[in-house]
Design a protein around this motif. Structure first.
Motif, PDB file in Angstrom:
ATOM      1  N   ARG A 169       0.897  -1.261  -0.079  1.00 30.21           N
ATOM      2  CA  ARG A 169      -0.191   0.161  -0.002  1.00 30.21           C
ATOM      3  C   ARG A 169       1.005   1.377   0.012  1.00 30.21           C
ATOM      4  NH1 ARG A 169      -5.166  -1.226   0.605  1.00 30.21           N
ATOM      5  NH2 ARG A 169      -5.773   0.662   0.666  1.00 30.21           N
ATOM      6  N   ARG A 172       0.961   4.217  -2.855  1.00 30.90           N
ATOM      7  CA  ARG A 172       0.887   5.521  -2.363  1.00 30.90           C
ATOM      8  C   ARG A 172       1.970   6.549  -2.832  1.00 30.90           C
ATOM      9  NH1 ARG A 172       0.296   5.595   3.517  1.00 30.90           N
ATOM     10  NH2 ARG A 172       2.311   6.690   3.182  1.00 30.90           N
ATOM     11  N   ALA A 173       3.038   5.957  -2.592  1.00 32.51           N
ATOM     12  CA  ALA A 173       4.105   6.778  -3.239  1.00 32.51           C
ATOM     13  C   ALA A 173       4.204   7.050  -4.754  1.00 32.51           C
ATOM     14  CB  ALA A 173       5.473   6.128  -2.769  1.00 32.51           C
ATOM     15  N   ILE A 174       3.712   5.966  -5.559  1.00 35.89           N
ATOM     16  CA  ILE A 174       3.833   6.403  -6.744  1.00 35.89           C
ATOM     17  C   ILE A 174       2.631   7.225  -7.202  1.00 35.89           C
ATOM     18  CG2 ILE A 174       3.085   4.935  -9.195  1.00 35.89           C
ATOM     19  CD1 ILE A 174       4.474   2.616  -7.543  1.00 35.89           C
ATOM     20  N   ALA A 175       1.520   7.144  -6.758  1.00 35.43           N
ATOM     21  CA  ALA A 175       0.204   7.775  -6.983  1.00 35.43           C
ATOM     22  C   ALA A 175       0.528   9.335  -6.629  1.00 35.43           C
ATOM     23  CB  ALA A 175      -0.944   7.535  -6.160  1.00 35.43           C
ATOM     24  N   PRO A 232      -2.082   4.511 -13.224  1.00 33.68           N
ATOM     25  CA  PRO A 232      -2.959   3.966 -12.140  1.00 33.68           C
ATOM     26  C   PRO A 232      -3.045   2.314 -12.722  1.00 33.68           C
ATOM     27  CG  PRO A 232      -3.891   5.708 -13.793  1.00 33.68           C
ATOM     28  CD  PRO A 232      -2.349   5.571 -14.278  1.00 33.68           C
ATOM     29  N   ARG A 264      -0.381   0.487 -12.628  1.00 33.94           N
ATOM     30  CA  ARG A 264       0.668   0.167 -11.574  1.00 33.94           C
ATOM     31  C   ARG A 264       0.195   0.281 -10.013  1.00 33.94           C
ATOM     32  NH1 ARG A 264       5.269   4.269 -12.748  1.00 33.94           N
ATOM     33  NH2 ARG A 264       5.997   3.172 -11.194  1.00 33.94           N
ATOM     34  N   VAL A 265      -0.544   1.362  -9.859  1.00 35.01           N
ATOM     35  CA  VAL A 265      -1.127   1.484  -8.597  1.00 35.01           C
ATOM     36  C   VAL A 265      -2.223   0.526  -8.255  1.00 35.01           C
ATOM     37  CG1 VAL A 265      -2.334   2.840  -7.096  1.00 35.01           C
ATOM     38  CG2 VAL A 265      -0.584   3.811  -8.386  1.00 35.01           C
ATOM     39  N   GLN A 266      -3.018   0.156  -9.033  1.00 32.70           N
ATOM     40  CA  GLN A 266      -4.127  -0.665  -8.687  1.00 32.70           C
ATOM     41  C   GLN A 266      -3.468  -2.108  -8.923  1.00 32.70           C
ATOM     42  OE1 GLN A 266      -6.320   0.416 -12.306  1.00 32.70           O
ATOM     43  NE2 GLN A 266      -7.859   1.373 -11.057  1.00 32.70           N
ATOM     44  N   LEU A 303      -2.307  -2.384  -5.283  1.00 30.53           N
ATOM     45  CA  LEU A 303      -3.353  -2.633  -4.410  1.00 30.53           C
ATOM     46  C   LEU A 303      -3.859  -4.151  -4.216  1.00 30.53           C
ATOM     47  CD1 LEU A 303      -4.801   0.838  -4.488  1.00 30.53           C
ATOM     48  CD2 LEU A 303      -3.283   0.085  -2.643  1.00 30.53           C
TER      49      LEU A 303
END
Lengths: 308, 126
Positions: free
Chosen positions: A221, A225-228, A254, A256-258, A261
């Motif tokens: 997580r 968060r860091a990437i977003a 997005p 990558r972030v998804q 998560l």
């Protein structure tokens, strides 16, 4: 048999969807290297096929037939096919060659500029800080490897998010991802269908570094968060700048972030797509080699050294 | 709170984290403040050692504050205002090829991406 040489030219069109599936199903590292390897093989085979078409066409000309010491006319499908195919192939090869040279000089220039830039800023360990109002960070391969980060990027992240950033860039450098990026870039100029594969390889490299960073900091997580946050900081700084053209589709960040998560996927899920990638590369290689052997045989026959 | 794993990391990585913390701060920081702003959990003595080493290399400066020092980042001596670096950076920014040779941390976002990311961050509770 000449038709066999069309296969290496057509197979690259199957790779973009396959590459996307590979990235969905395989671990990012496996997807990165298998797709890159496949793209390089397909690019090489398609260039070889174009070369053979040109060769066949040239040997139809009396001048080159004499140079090739042909005593019989070369047996080919028909002049109606061989001559236009040779002309088109020669054109395609010239365009590819020009694009390759231009891309290579551009990349070398950009790389030199980046190294010069990184040679100036304050450094500690493998970190180079660039004083800039634009949030940016990248891995700079070389001896020694460097992680280049702008002050604006450092300021838009908190302490643990900065650790994610460093772990991500160090994963790029330790994993040698720049070799895959360069190979995909060169392959993209050999066949138009491989251009989309280049983007998939880029995304696979980022995903591989993200996963490595998540392992290093021990928190998926936090990594997401860091990437977003870094991406949003870059967006805020860039909106007023000229030359920025927003794309329409969901971009790589997005995704990558998804992916971070979501739960990590099991590596067994992608056997089918891995097999398809291998099959794709194998068929292309076999077609090229068989086609080459066939052309070679026909030239030998035309030279009177072998019986038809 | 000290994590043995972080203490054992290579010295270069620890130096990078400490320098990054100083650049991220807007004012000089004492070793105690640096320790708190690090993502890694390091002992205060370790942080002080790293700060001293960076100071000896001339990468950071320091001034007296109370009984100890407060540290701040310094630009390269030959490039006191960072102007050269800033100009080169903007030149690199215009070069679209750079996107491909250098693995950047984040790519540019579309407006749709921005919305998705903001939603993700909000649902993450921060």
């Amino acid at each position: 048999m000449t038709a066999l040489l069309l296969l290496p030219l057509l197979l690259p069109f199957a790779l973009p969807p396959l590459a996307r599936r590979a990235l969905d199903r395989l671990t990012p590292v496996a997807a990165l290297w298998s797709v890159t390897g496949c793209a390089v093989l397909l690019a090489g085979c398609s260039a070889a096929a174009l070369g053979l078409f040109v060769l066949l066409g040239l040997l139809e000309l009396p001048l080159f037939a004499a140079l090739g010491e042909l005593v019989h006319p070369l047996r080919t499908a028909s002049d109606a096919f061989v001559v236009p195919a040779a002309a088109a192939s020669a054109g395609a090869l010239a365009v590819c060659g020009w694009a390759l040279v231009r891309s290579t000089t551009g990349q070398v220039r950009a790389f030199r500029a980046a190294r010069a830039e990184a040679g100036r800023g304050p450094a500690a360990g493998d970190l180079r800080v660039v004083d800039s109002p634009y949030p940016d960070a990248y891995a700079l391969p070389g001896r020694p490897h460097r992680v280049v980060v702008t002050t604006a990027m450092l300021r838009s992240l908190d302490g643990s998010e900065r650790e994610v950033l460093f772990a991500h860039e160090r994963a790029h450098l330790a994993g040698g991802h720049h070799y895959a990026l360069v190979a995909a870039e060169l392959a993209a100029h050999c066949h138009p269908a491989l251009r989309r594969v280049r983007d998939t390889v880029g995304l696979a490299a980022e995903r591989a570094a993200d996963e490595a960073a998540a392992v290093a900091v021990g928190d998926r997580r936090l990594t997401a968060r860091a990437i977003a946050r870094a991406a949003l900081a870059g967006r805020a700084a860039r909106t007023a700048r000229p030359g920025f053209a927003p794309g329409a589709a969901t971009g790589p960040v997005p995704q990558r972030v998804q992916a971070l998560l979501a739960a990590p996927r099991s590596p067994r899920a992608g056997r089918a797509v891995a097999a398809l990638l291998v099959a794709c590369a194998a068929v292309s290689c076999v077609a090229s080699v068989t086609g080459t052997a066939d052309v070679h045989h026909r030239v030998e026959v035309a030279q009177g050294e072998e019986r038809p | 709170m000290t994590d043995a794993k972080d203490e054992r990391r290579p010295a270069g990585e620890l130096e990078a984290s400490v320098l990054a913390a100083l650049w991220a701060a807007d004012a000089p920081r004492t070793p105690g403040q640096v320790q708190l702003s690090l993502g890694a959990s390091l002992a205060r003595t370790t942080v002080t050692t790293i700060l001293t080493r960076l100071y000896d290399k001339g990468v950071i400066g320091r001034r007296r504050e109370g009984r100890g020092y407060a540290y701040f980042p310094v630009q390269d001596v030959q490039d006191a205002h960072g102007l050269t670096a800033r100009r080169m950076h903007s030149e690199l920014d215009r070069d679209s090829d750079r996107e491909r040779v250098l693995a950047r941390f984040v790519a540019q976002l579309s407006p749709g991406d921005e919305r998705i990311l903001r939603n993700l961050l909000e649902s993450d509770g921060r």
